[in-house]
Structures are given as structure tokens and as C-alpha cells.
Enzyme design. Structure first.
Site, PDB file in Angstrom:
ATOM      1  N   GLN A 281      26.462  -0.129 -11.334  1.00 44.80           N
ATOM      2  CA  GLN A 281      25.130  -0.513 -11.804  1.00 44.80           C
ATOM      3  C   GLN A 281      25.081  -0.473 -13.335  1.00 44.80           C
ATOM      4  OE1 GLN A 281      21.483   1.828 -11.483  1.00 44.80           O
ATOM      5  NE2 GLN A 281      20.543   0.153 -10.355  1.00 44.80           N
TER       6      GLN A 281
ATOM      7  N   GLY B 186      19.785   6.463  -0.476  1.00 41.04           N
ATOM      8  CA  GLY B 186      20.074   7.268  -1.649  1.00 41.04           C
ATOM      9  C   GLY B 186      20.247   8.728  -1.282  1.00 41.04           C
TER      10      GLY B 186
ATOM     11  N   TYR C  74      13.129   0.628 -16.593  1.00 41.03           N
ATOM     12  CA  TYR C  74      14.118   0.566 -17.676  1.00 41.03           C
ATOM     13  C   TYR C  74      14.003  -0.768 -18.416  1.00 41.03           C
ATOM     14  CZ  TYR C  74      15.524   4.860 -15.499  1.00 41.03           C
ATOM     15  OH  TYR C  74      15.494   6.138 -15.001  1.00 41.03           O
TER      16      TYR C  74
ATOM     17  N   ARG D 180      19.056  -5.265  -9.038  1.00 43.09           N
ATOM     18  CA  ARG D 180      18.087  -4.373  -8.388  1.00 43.09           C
ATOM     19  C   ARG D 180      16.724  -4.563  -9.041  1.00 43.09           C
ATOM     20  NH1 ARG D 180      17.817   2.198  -7.332  1.00 43.09           N
ATOM     21  NH2 ARG D 180      17.624   1.978  -5.080  1.00 43.09           N
TER      22      ARG D 180
HETATM   23  C1  8OZ Z   1      16.390   9.558 -11.661  1.00 42.11           C
HETATM   24  C2  8OZ Z   1      16.792  10.222 -12.797  1.00 42.11           C
HETATM   25  C3  8OZ Z   1      17.415   9.523 -13.798  1.00 42.11           C
HETATM   26  C4  8OZ Z   1      17.648   8.167 -13.671  1.00 42.11           C
HETATM   27  C5  8OZ Z   1      16.652   5.157 -11.554  1.00 42.11           C
HETATM   28  C6  8OZ Z   1      18.544   5.481 -12.982  1.00 42.11           C
HETATM   29  O1  8OZ Z   1      15.615   5.595 -11.055  1.00 42.11           O
HETATM   30  C7  8OZ Z   1      17.516   6.036 -12.368  1.00 42.11           C
HETATM   31  C8  8OZ Z   1      17.250   7.491 -12.513  1.00 42.11           C
HETATM   32  C9  8OZ Z   1      16.609   8.210 -11.513  1.00 42.11           C
HETATM   33  O2  8OZ Z   1      16.962   3.977 -11.395  1.00 42.11           O
END
Ligand code: 8OZ
Length: 370
Positions: free
Chosen positions: A106, A323, A187, A234
């Protein structure tokens, strides 16, 4: 074979995702575990053991991995932009392939979910817009508030696209079967998509057509770099994780998936509802969204074995990514085959630390011996 084991057959039909053939439909979702080597964010033999233990999964989607130092948002997460990181990931892909598994990486840029202590030169994290928001992250001192980010200039966007392109090539060099572009969970790409975090007035903000422009350019570059039949994405249409949100998620994601269809991806991986929370937010009809998606649909979020069997048997989804169940059950696939009980995960060992709570969860076989 019991009635129950016969119905589980839906989970065990092989599935072709572009150039990737999955031996079953029980996928491992990407899970941030913050166990890379602290010096250089490099994956290790311990990470390889953890993933190889889970190689019975049809497809492992390895944890979110920063494409650059600017893309980093938490302590101890791995990268895929240095030679040492590529060599570290090679340990992982070799171990998974030797155990008969498939694994994609990812690719991750966190945007504003970061802290100057994790950024190059101690700078402010970057985002589509300089909008204050509520979120925490963790660095090597513990949990810290994310500051208001700096808005990216248009002339900085090509460099980030290049970083994604190089990271995808690095992932293939490290032996991965493909990549998943992280366009979910608040993000960078999700920040561009959604209007709460994107208030830009240039061609990357405002209309839906403008807000999808940067994420689509990233995905197109990754496809060009390694071939679209090895690229997935995703998305999390309704999530508020990281304080994102959109005034019309249904319209936004209908348009986004229509445009993604043109790229002929290997799969689209959808977090249905609130990440790790409610599946019933009411803003998006996932069965309808699935019908618009012209490629393999990987579903995620709170699925049980029974929900997965029903959704696959009904043709609503092609595969399900698990997950937390995979975190605590290295042999989840075998447990699902048998309808066996699952180990309970230990929240205290989710992030950071050592092998404990990482590679030491018992399989059914081990539990029977003890
Ligand atoms: C939880 C803690 C840190 C990162 C995501 C990459 O939720 C994460 C993530 C989840 O996609």
C-alpha cells in the site's frame, strides 16, 4: 463436510485480479503496526515472519508505506523510497512467496496527518489547503496533535506524483505482486477528494471534477509505471477518519469510480461506512457503487465470516479484506474454513513494540498442543 463448511466454499473460489491470481477471497487488509527498524524505517526479518505467517490469505495488502519522508505521519512506519527499504521489503516478499502467498504494497502519503518532528527539516506537514482540523498522530514521544498544515503549491504536485511513480517501481523491484494506492482514511489523496479538507480555488479544488484531478493523476502515473493490471486503490467514501468529510459523498465517489474505470485497475478496495465503525451511515449505497465499478471489488469494514460468505455468494463483492481478525489469527483462513473460534486481539500491542502481539498469536495447531 458440514453444511457450514460447504457454504464457506464461496470464500475459497480463486479470483483473478488483473495480473494477480488469488487462491481464495479472504484478503488481509493493510494494518499499520509501526514495527519498522527505527533507523531508516526499514522492514526486517520480524516483519517478514509476520507476513509469511499470514500467507494463506488470497492476497496480503501490506501495511501503509510512505513514498517519501514528506509522506510519513507516524513513528516507525516503513518506507519504500531508499535502497535499504527496498532490501528490507525483499525479505518480506520472498518469505510470503516461499509460503505460497501473494502480496501487494500500500503506497501512502499522509498529507496533513503528520507532525513537524516526522517531516523533512522539521517543516509543517502539507495538504491541499491550510485548514485547521482535529487529529492526533504519534511520534517517538507519544501522541501529539497534528498542526494546521501548509497548502501545497501547484508546482509541488508533479514532485509528489513522481514520488508515487518511483515508489511503485521500487515496490516491484522489492518483489511485490503489485500495489494499492492509499486514497482513503483522510490521508493526502482523500484530503484532495473531500470538500471539508480541500478548499482550493484552482483546478485542484471546487468542483468534483477538480477535486479528483490530483488523485487521478497519481493513480495514472502508478499505472504507467508498473502496468494497471498490478494496481489497486483503496477508497473510503464516507469515512471521517482524520477529520475529513464531504457534502455529497455519493456524487463524488460515483464520479471518481467512473473515472477510475478508464484506468482498468486490478481492483478497487472499499471501506464501507466509517473506518472501523458503523457500516450504516446512509450516504452511499455500496451495492449500487459496486455495480459502477468495472473491476474486482474488494470489500472491507467489520465483516464477519458469515457476512463475507453471504456477500460473496450474493455477488455483491468479489473478496473481503479482514484487518483486526488477521492481526490476532495468523491462520485466519484455516479458522474460516473450519468455522473455528478466533483469538481476541490485544489493543495494547497494535502499534510499535516487538514480536509480542505481532508474531506470537497461536494457530489452532499450536493451541491444540498447549
Ligand atoms: C491506524 C493508525 C495509523 C495509520 C489507515 C494507515 O487507517 C492507516 C492507519 C490506521 O489507513
Amino acid at each position: 463436510m458440514s453444511q457450514d463448511q460447504a457454504s464457506a466454499a464461496a470464500l475459497f473460489t480463486p479470483l483473478q485480479l488483473g495480473a494477480i491470481d488469488a487462491k481464495n477471497r479472504i484478503f488481509m487488509a493493510p494494518l499499520t503496526r509501526s514495527r519498522a527498524k527505527h533507523d531508516g524505517d526499514v522492514p526486517s526479518a520480524t516483519n517478514a515472519r509476520y507476513y509469511a505467517q499470514r500467507a494463506a490469505s488470497g492476497l496480503i495488502i501490506a501495511e501503509a508505506t510512505q513514498i517519501s519522508q514528506q509522506g510519513k505521519g507516524y513513528a516507525y512506519t516503513p518506507g519504500i523510497y531508499t535502497d535499504a527499504q527496498i532490501a528490507g521489503w525483499k525479505l518480506v516478499t520472498d518469505a510470503v512467496h516461499a509460503a505460497g502467498g501473494k502480496i501487494v504494497l500500500q503506497l501512502w502519503h499522509v498529507g496533513r496527518i503528520s507532525h513537524p518532528s516526522l517531516q523533512p527539516g522539521g517543516q509543517l506537514p502539507v495538504a491541499p489547503s491550510s485548514v485547521a482540523f482535529e487529529s492526533k498522530t504519534y511520534n517517538d514521544t507519544g501522541f501529539v496533535d497534528c498542526p494546521t498544515p501548509r497548502a501545497l503549491r501547484v508546482d509541488e504536485l508533479p514532485g509528489i506524483i513522481e514520488d508515487f511513480r518511483t515508489a511503485a517501481k521500487n515496490a516491484i523491484a522489492a518483489g511485490f505482486d503489485g500495489v494499492e494506492v492509499h486514497s482513503a482514511n483522510g490521508y493526502l489523496l482523500d484530503q484532495f477528494l473531500k470538500d471539508k479538507s480541500n478548499t482550493r480555488t484552482d483546478e485542484y479544488g471546487g468542483s468534483i471534477e477538480n477535486r479528483v484531478r490530483f488523485p487521478l493523476a497519481v493513480v495514472a502515473a502508478v499505472c504507467e509505471a508498473i502496468g494497471s493490471d498490478r494496481v489497486g486503490i483503496r477508497i473510503a467514501p464516507e469515512t471521517h477518519f482524520g477529520d475529513v468529510g464531504d457534502s455529497n459523498p455519493a456524487a463524488l465517489f460515483e464520479h471518481y469510480v467512473d473515472r477510475l474505470n478508464a484506468l482498468k485497475l486490478a481492483f478497487v478496495h472499499v471501506i464501507e461506512g466509517e473506518t472501523g465503525g458503523s457500516r450504516e451511515l446512509g450516504g452511499v449505497d455500496y451495492v449500487a457503487l459496486r455495480k459502477r465499478i468495472a473491476t474486482t471489488y474488494v470489500a472491507n469494514n467489520g465483516y464477519t465470516r458469515e457476512m463475507a460468505i453471504d456477500a460473496i455468494a450474493a455477488g455483491h463483492v468479489d473478496a473481503v479484506a479482514f484487518g483486526v481478525p488477521f492481526l490476532a489469527n495468523p491462520d485466519l483462513v484455516e479458522r474460516f474454513r473450519l468455522g473455528a473460534e478466533l483469538n481476541k486481539p490485544d489493543q495494547a500491542t497494535f502499534y510499535g513494540g516487538d514480536e509480542h502481539g505481532y508474531t506470537d498469536y497461536p494457530t489452532l495447531e499450536l493451541a491444540a498442543k498447549s
